[in-house]
Scaffold this active site. Sequence first.
Site, PDB file in Angstrom:
ATOM      1  N   CYS A 130       0.825  -1.210   0.000  1.00  0.00           N
ATOM      2  CA  CYS A 130       0.000   0.000   0.000  1.00  0.00           C
ATOM      3  C   CYS A 130       0.861   1.263   0.000  1.00  0.00           C
ATOM      4  O   CYS A 130       1.352   1.695   1.050  1.00  0.00           O
ATOM      5  CB  CYS A 130      -0.942   0.000   1.205  1.00  0.00           C
ATOM      6  SG  CYS A 130      -2.021   1.448   1.249  1.00  0.00           S
ATOM      7  N   CYS A 133      -0.601   4.115   2.064  1.00  0.00           N
ATOM      8  CA  CYS A 133      -0.405   3.971   3.519  1.00  0.00           C
ATOM      9  C   CYS A 133       1.038   4.272   3.921  1.00  0.00           C
ATOM     10  O   CYS A 133       1.275   4.933   4.932  1.00  0.00           O
ATOM     11  CB  CYS A 133      -0.703   2.545   3.978  1.00  0.00           C
ATOM     12  SG  CYS A 133      -2.156   1.789   3.283  1.00  0.00           S
ATOM     13  N   ASP A 134       1.988   3.758   3.171  1.00  0.00           N
ATOM     14  CA  ASP A 134       3.368   3.717   3.657  1.00  0.00           C
ATOM     15  C   ASP A 134       4.373   4.568   2.875  1.00  0.00           C
ATOM     16  O   ASP A 134       5.518   4.695   3.288  1.00  0.00           O
ATOM     17  CB  ASP A 134       3.856   2.253   3.656  1.00  0.00           C
ATOM     18  CG  ASP A 134       3.030   1.392   4.603  1.00  0.00           C
ATOM     19  OD1 ASP A 134       2.655   1.902   5.669  1.00  0.00           O
ATOM     20  OD2 ASP A 134       2.751   0.225   4.272  1.00  0.00           O
TER      21      ASP A 134
END
Length: 305
Positions: A130, A133-134
Site C-alpha cells: 500500500c 499507507c506507507d
Amino acid sequence: MENVIIVGTGCAGLTAAIYTGRANLSPLVLEGRLPGGQLTTTTAVENFPGFPDGVDGPDLIQRMHQQAEKFGARFQYGVVEAFEPGTPHRLKVDGAWMETKSLIIASGASPRYIGIEGEQALIGHGLTSCATCDGAFYRNVPVCVVGGGDSACEEATFLTRFASEVYLIHRRDTLRASKIMADRALANPKIKPVWNSAVTGYITDEAGEVSGVHLKNLKDGTTSELALKCVFVAIGHEPNTAPFRNSLTTDSNGYLVQAGGTRTNVPGVFAAGDVADHVYRQAITAAGQGCAAAIEAERWLADSE
Ligand code: NAP
C-alpha cells in the site's frame, strides 16, 4: 435466526457492526482468517481523519471493535465456507449452518504477494502492498514497485512524491497498465523500469528491515542485486468472495458487484469495503461503505417485516 450477520472485521465490517448495533439489531460479526483486516498489517495510519498525529492500525481496529461491542455487537471466529441465499439466508461457518434475515459481506480483499520464503514476516518492515499507507515513510530514499498493471503504475507515480527514485520491476518488457497510466509512469524521470525481471529474494539489514532485493532477469537468466529501502508489491488483489461467487454477481476479477448503494443482486445481502471496491481501497472509504450497508440493511429489515 439472526437479524444481521456481518462477515469481516476490517474497517467496513466493524463500522457496519457499530451502526447495526446502535440500531438495536444485535449483529453477529464473523471474524475470519485475518481478524481486523488489512489495517492490522500496517503500522502508523496517517490519513484516517481525526488523528492528526496518526494512529496505529491495529489500535484503530481495536477501538472500532470495542465501540461495536459497546453497542451490542457479538463476535465469533469463523470462516464462511458456503452461502445459500433465501428466506432466510444460510451461511455454513466452520461446518455448521447459520440463518440470518440479512447479510453484510465485508470480507475484504487480500493483496497478492510474490510468494518468496520469509516474505510474510517482512510485511511492515520495508515490504508493503500500500503506497498510500506507507509511501510517506520513505522520503529521499530509493524504493521499488513490483508489477506492471494500473496499480503498479499508479503507486510508482504516487511514490515519486517522496522517494529519490522508484524502480518499477516488471516480469515482462511491456506494461499491462492502461496507456495513459503507463505513459505517465514511464515519462516520470524518477521512475526507472527494470524489465523482464523477477524479485527472487529480499535483503535485510541488521534491524531486520528490507535493504535491497535479489533480481533475476527472466530473459537471459542473469542475477543482480538492487539496494533500496522499501518494496511495494502491486501484483493485484484477491477479493475474498469464494463462498459467494455461485450466488452473487461478481465482476471479471471476482469483486462483488453493488447494484445501487451497497446492495448486491440478492435482496437483503449487502457488500461493503474492499470485497466490492477495487478502486479506492482506503480505510475511510471502507468505513463509509460499512455505514451505508448497515443503514441499508436496517431499512431493508424494517421494510420486509
Ligand atoms: P492487474 O491489472 O492484474 O496487474 C497485475 C500486474 O502484476 C501485472 O502486470 C502482472 O504481470 C503482475 N503480476 C501478477 N502476478 C505476478 C507475480 N507473481 N510476480 C510478478 N508480477 C506479477 O492488477 P492491478 O494493477 O491491481 O489492477 C487490478 C484492476 O484494477 C485492473 O482492472 C485495473 O485496471 C484496475 N485499477 C484501476 C486503476 C485506475 O484506473 N486508477 C488503478 C488501479 C487498478 P503481467 O502483466 O505479466 O500479467
